[in-house]
Design an enzyme around this catalytic site. Structure first.
Site, PDB file in Angstrom:
ATOM      1  CG  ASP A 120      -8.381   4.309   6.839  1.00 36.44           C
ATOM      2  OD1 ASP A 120      -8.172   4.537   7.247  1.00 36.44           O
ATOM      3  OD2 ASP A 120      -9.155   4.397   5.667  1.00 36.44           O
TER       4      ASP A 120
ATOM      5  N   GLY B 260       1.271  -1.052  -0.095  1.00 37.28           N
ATOM      6  CA  GLY B 260      -0.120  -0.310  -0.341  1.00 37.28           C
ATOM      7  C   GLY B 260       0.291   1.353   0.017  1.00 37.28           C
TER       8      GLY B 260
ATOM      9  CD  GLU C 114     -14.433  17.110   3.505  1.00 42.03           C
ATOM     10  OE1 GLU C 114     -14.069  16.827   3.030  1.00 42.03           O
ATOM     11  OE2 GLU C 114     -13.745  18.436   3.916  1.00 42.03           O
TER      12      GLU C 114
ATOM     13  N   GLY D 236      -0.552   4.370   0.126  1.00 40.72           N
ATOM     14  CA  GLY D 236      -1.173   5.489   0.881  1.00 40.72           C
ATOM     15  C   GLY D 236      -0.301   6.382   1.498  1.00 40.72           C
ATOM     16  CG  PHE D 237      -2.365   9.488   3.760  1.00 39.91           C
ATOM     17  CD1 PHE D 237      -2.034  10.848   4.266  1.00 39.91           C
ATOM     18  CD2 PHE D 237      -3.752   9.161   3.566  1.00 39.91           C
ATOM     19  CE1 PHE D 237      -2.490  11.842   3.640  1.00 39.91           C
ATOM     20  CE2 PHE D 237      -4.137  10.092   2.858  1.00 39.91           C
ATOM     21  CZ  PHE D 237      -3.751  11.545   2.567  1.00 39.91           C
ATOM     22  N   GLY D 238      -0.408   5.134   4.698  1.00 41.94           N
ATOM     23  CA  GLY D 238       0.403   4.581   6.158  1.00 41.94           C
ATOM     24  C   GLY D 238       1.792   4.382   5.167  1.00 41.94           C
TER      25      GLY D 238
HETATM   26  C1  LIG Z   1     -13.247  11.273   0.075  1.00 39.68           C
HETATM   27  C2  LIG Z   1     -12.264  10.937   1.199  1.00 39.68           C
HETATM   28  C3  LIG Z   1     -11.969  11.973   2.531  1.00 39.68           C
HETATM   29  C4  LIG Z   1     -11.018  11.856   3.717  1.00 39.68           C
HETATM   30  N1  LIG Z   1     -10.548  12.910   4.033  1.00 39.68           N
HETATM   31  C5  LIG Z   1     -10.100  12.791   5.111  1.00 39.68           C
HETATM   32  C6  LIG Z   1      -9.538  14.066   5.426  1.00 39.68           C
HETATM   33  O1  LIG Z   1     -10.219  14.917   5.670  1.00 39.68           O
HETATM   34  N2  LIG Z   1      -8.598  13.976   7.056  1.00 39.68           N
HETATM   35  C7  LIG Z   1      -7.951  13.006   7.119  1.00 39.68           C
HETATM   36  O2  LIG Z   1      -7.332  12.321   8.144  1.00 39.68           O
HETATM   37  N3  LIG Z   1      -7.815  11.602   6.827  1.00 39.68           N
HETATM   38  C8  LIG Z   1      -9.622  11.866   5.693  1.00 39.68           C
HETATM   39  N4  LIG Z   1      -9.690  10.893   5.019  1.00 39.68           N
HETATM   40  C9  LIG Z   1      -8.731   8.976   4.940  1.00 39.68           C
HETATM   41  C10 LIG Z   1      -8.030   9.083   4.171  1.00 39.68           C
HETATM   42  O3  LIG Z   1      -7.629   9.062   3.465  1.00 39.68           O
HETATM   43  C11 LIG Z   1      -7.725   7.089   5.312  1.00 39.68           C
HETATM   44  O4  LIG Z   1      -7.403   8.008   6.889  1.00 39.68           O
HETATM   45  C12 LIG Z   1      -6.409   7.385   5.073  1.00 39.68           C
HETATM   46  O5  LIG Z   1      -5.620   7.101   3.291  1.00 39.68           O
HETATM   47  C13 LIG Z   1      -5.489   5.379   5.269  1.00 39.68           C
HETATM   48  O6  LIG Z   1      -4.278   5.114   5.058  1.00 39.68           O
HETATM   49  P1  LIG Z   1      -4.160   4.411   4.829  1.00 39.68           P
HETATM   50  O7  LIG Z   1      -2.357   3.835   4.009  1.00 39.68           O
HETATM   51  O8  LIG Z   1      -4.248   3.191   5.926  1.00 39.68           O
HETATM   52  O9  LIG Z   1      -4.751   4.069   3.125  1.00 39.68           O
HETATM   53  P2  LIG Z   1      -5.129   4.361   2.130  1.00 39.68           P
HETATM   54  O10 LIG Z   1      -4.535   6.088   2.166  1.00 39.68           O
HETATM   55  O11 LIG Z   1      -6.400   4.166   1.128  1.00 39.68           O
HETATM   56  O12 LIG Z   1      -3.452   3.162   0.987  1.00 39.68           O
HETATM   57  C14 LIG Z   1      -4.459   1.958   0.662  1.00 39.68           C
HETATM   58  C15 LIG Z   1      -3.046   1.677  -0.335  1.00 39.68           C
HETATM   59  O13 LIG Z   1      -3.241   0.091  -0.555  1.00 39.68           O
HETATM   60  C16 LIG Z   1      -3.455  -0.349  -1.851  1.00 39.68           C
HETATM   61  N5  LIG Z   1      -4.103  -1.998  -2.220  1.00 39.68           N
HETATM   62  C17 LIG Z   1      -5.072  -2.034  -1.611  1.00 39.68           C
HETATM   63  N6  LIG Z   1      -5.168  -3.383  -1.504  1.00 39.68           N
HETATM   64  C18 LIG Z   1      -4.228  -3.668  -2.667  1.00 39.68           C
HETATM   65  C19 LIG Z   1      -3.552  -5.298  -2.721  1.00 39.68           C
HETATM   66  N7  LIG Z   1      -4.291  -5.852  -2.670  1.00 39.68           N
HETATM   67  N8  LIG Z   1      -2.736  -4.998  -3.614  1.00 39.68           N
HETATM   68  C20 LIG Z   1      -2.131  -3.795  -4.232  1.00 39.68           C
HETATM   69  N9  LIG Z   1      -2.662  -2.583  -3.449  1.00 39.68           N
HETATM   70  C21 LIG Z   1      -3.156  -2.612  -2.933  1.00 39.68           C
HETATM   71  C22 LIG Z   1      -4.285   0.845  -2.455  1.00 39.68           C
HETATM   72  O14 LIG Z   1      -4.286   1.495  -3.872  1.00 39.68           O
HETATM   73  C23 LIG Z   1      -3.668   2.052  -1.846  1.00 39.68           C
HETATM   74  O15 LIG Z   1      -2.613   3.026  -2.461  1.00 39.68           O
HETATM   75  C24 LIG Z   1     -10.367  10.749   3.311  1.00 39.68           C
HETATM   76  C25 LIG Z   1     -10.765   9.469   2.766  1.00 39.68           C
HETATM   77  C26 LIG Z   1     -11.494   9.619   1.832  1.00 39.68           C
HETATM   78  C27 LIG Z   1     -12.356   8.540   1.284  1.00 39.68           C
END
Ligand SMILES: Cc1cc2nc3c(=O)[nH]c(=O)nc-3n(C[C@H](O)[C@H](O)[C@H](O)COP(=O)(O)OP(=O)(O)OC[C@H]3O[C@@H](n4cnc5c(N)ncnc54)[C@H](O)[C@@H]3O)c2cc1C
Length: 426
Positions: A294, A5, A164, A7-9
């Protein structure tokens, strides 16, 4: 170390591992990092996708010990310490799963086919194409009932995403498209926010919730509290109790659940499909596997941590420090604590609520704080400049340059294009 992933994490993890004597591989199904908090601005034609998505390789090339693999994780063999991906197998000594969450349809079949989610770039582009198409069709139809349906947008869910989105759709049609369609009767246009509870933005202080409600009402958004969506049809939304509201656009901002990549890890999921982890973000019986963001059902002082970018980033830094210490290159970090740096949501121009420690801001000051924080959080200098220019242009001239329909569109009366991102159905 393999990190699933970008994403943020995941990005926080690989960045915090940059000086560790380790070989790191970051895997993602997309070749970009997505700034999800501004997805709704892509969905409402204010920003271009490239302004909120950033190539992973441009991040990784600055990290000497990190490589990137473009591929979708299919399964994880916990006993063999191997990841099976669409781009081949990948062995690991330490695994960090930061695979995020996906839209939860809550088992309502109509949501999958007729509603618009807002969780990935495909969702946002599909929504933009659809919104622009329905206004074109509304301008073409001679039937006033159909015109009203085409110009009705129902947003399900009064959390930050729903609020939003409702504000942004209202401004797209009411301020921007109004000038493109001088002959279209916009008295038929309406945005309806449907919320099962009795307020919006319930994670905020009650006074800020009241400010948000007033700001939504001032924009002409109709609020339906205590109303639950039963299902979504081609014609609109059906509430529990049977009421049918004709609406060509139904935006589903009700909730998310942990993504399936994690489901492969643990047959037993916690609430919202999240993976139970211990205080060090490790899964039971496999101390070499960490889950963050998440997807992780992490608790601090018995309380579950919210699904927020800041939580994912802080967990990523913590796990990276743990892994570095285990590699003999540092001391173990102190127990994880989440530092809440504040929450905010915008309802549109000059209107936002922000809660930062004891500080409460709303209206114009809240909106300025919201703008500044989101600009700073965007990942690259170029993105910040372009986003700032687009925001200024929209604010001063009511002009959104990305009013482009970029996919074949369904005919008037058909609410269903293939929704979401066909490449990533979950
Ligand atoms: C519309 C919206 C608005 C938001 N607004 C806010 C805000 O204002 N402030 C805030 O703090 N948070 C906000 N959030 C929440 C925030 O975006 C999430 O909490 C954050 O992105 C979580 O980070 P993460 O690293 O867990 O997952 P993510 O950032 O979702 O990253 C997950 C990554 O894993 C990858 N992935 C998933 N499954 C697979 C797989 N099987 N194989 C390979 N790659 C995979 C995905 O492609 C993605 O790149 C918002 C979310 C949304 C949807």
């Amino acid at each position: 170390v393999v990190v699933i992933g970008a994403g943020f994490g995941g990005i926080a993890t690989v960045r915090a591992l940059r000086d560790a004597p380790l070989e790191v591989t970051l895997v993602d199904q997309n070749n970009y990092h997505l700034f999800q908090p501004l997805l709704y601005q892509v969905g409402t034609a204010l920003l271009d996708p490239s302004e909120i998505a950033y190539p992973v390789r441009a991040i990784v090339r600055r990290l000497r010990n990190c490589d990137f693999l473009l591929g979708r994780v299919i399964s994880i063999d916990l006993d063999q310490h191997t990841l099976h991906t669409t781009a081949g197998d990948l062995p690991y000594d330490r695994l960090v799963v930061a695979a995020g969450a996906v839209t939860d349809s809550f088992g309502k079949p109509g949501v999958l086919t007729h509603a618009f989610g807002l969780k990935n770039l495909g969702d946002a582009i599909t929504l933009r194409n659809h919104l622009l198409t329905t206004v074109e069709h509304a301008a073409a139809t001679k039937d006033p009932t159909e015109r009203r349906r085409l110009l009705t947008v129902a947003v399900a869910g009064g959390g930050a995403t729903g609020v939003e989105c409702a504000g942004a759709v209202c401004e797209l049609v009411g301020l921007v498209l109004r000038r493109d369609f001088p002959h279209l009767d916009l008295s038929a246009f309406s945005v309806l926010l449907i919320e099962a509870g009795s307020s919006v933005l319930t994670q905020f202080a009650p006074s800020l919730q009241r400010h948000a409600i007033r700001a939504l009402e001032r924009k002409g958004i109709k609020l339906r509290f205590g109303a639950k969506v039963d299902d979504v049809t081609e014609q609109g939304v059906v509430l529990q109790g049977g009421e049918h509201i004709p609406a060509a656009t139904v935006i589903w901002a009700v909730g998310v659940r942990g993504s399936d990549a994690g489901g492969l890890l643990a047959p037993q999921r916690a609430r919202l499909g999240r993976i139970p982890v211990d205080a060090g973000m490790r899964i039971p019986d496999h101390p070499e596997v960490f889950v963050i963001g998440d997807l992780a059902a992490a608790t601090v002082d018995g309380k579950p941590l919210p699904m927020l970018g800041a939580v994912a980033q802080q967990q990523g830094a913590h796990v990276a420090a743990t892994i570095t210490a285990e590699a003999g290159a540092g001391s173990p970090p102190p127990p994880f604590r989440y530092h809440d740096r504040g929450t905010m949501a915008t309802i549109g121009r000059n209107a936002a609520v922000a809660q930062i420690g004891p500080i409460r801001a709303w209206g114009f000051p809240g909106w300025v704080i919201w703008l500044a924080v989101h600009l700073v959080l965007l990942i690259s200098f170029r993105n910040r400049v372009v986003v700032l220019i687009n925001w200024a242009r929209d604010y001063l001239f009511y002009d959104r340059p990305v009013r482009l329909i970029t996919a074949p569109t369904p005919h008037a009366g058909d609410n269903g294009s293939p929704h979401g991102d066909p490449a990533h159905p979950d």
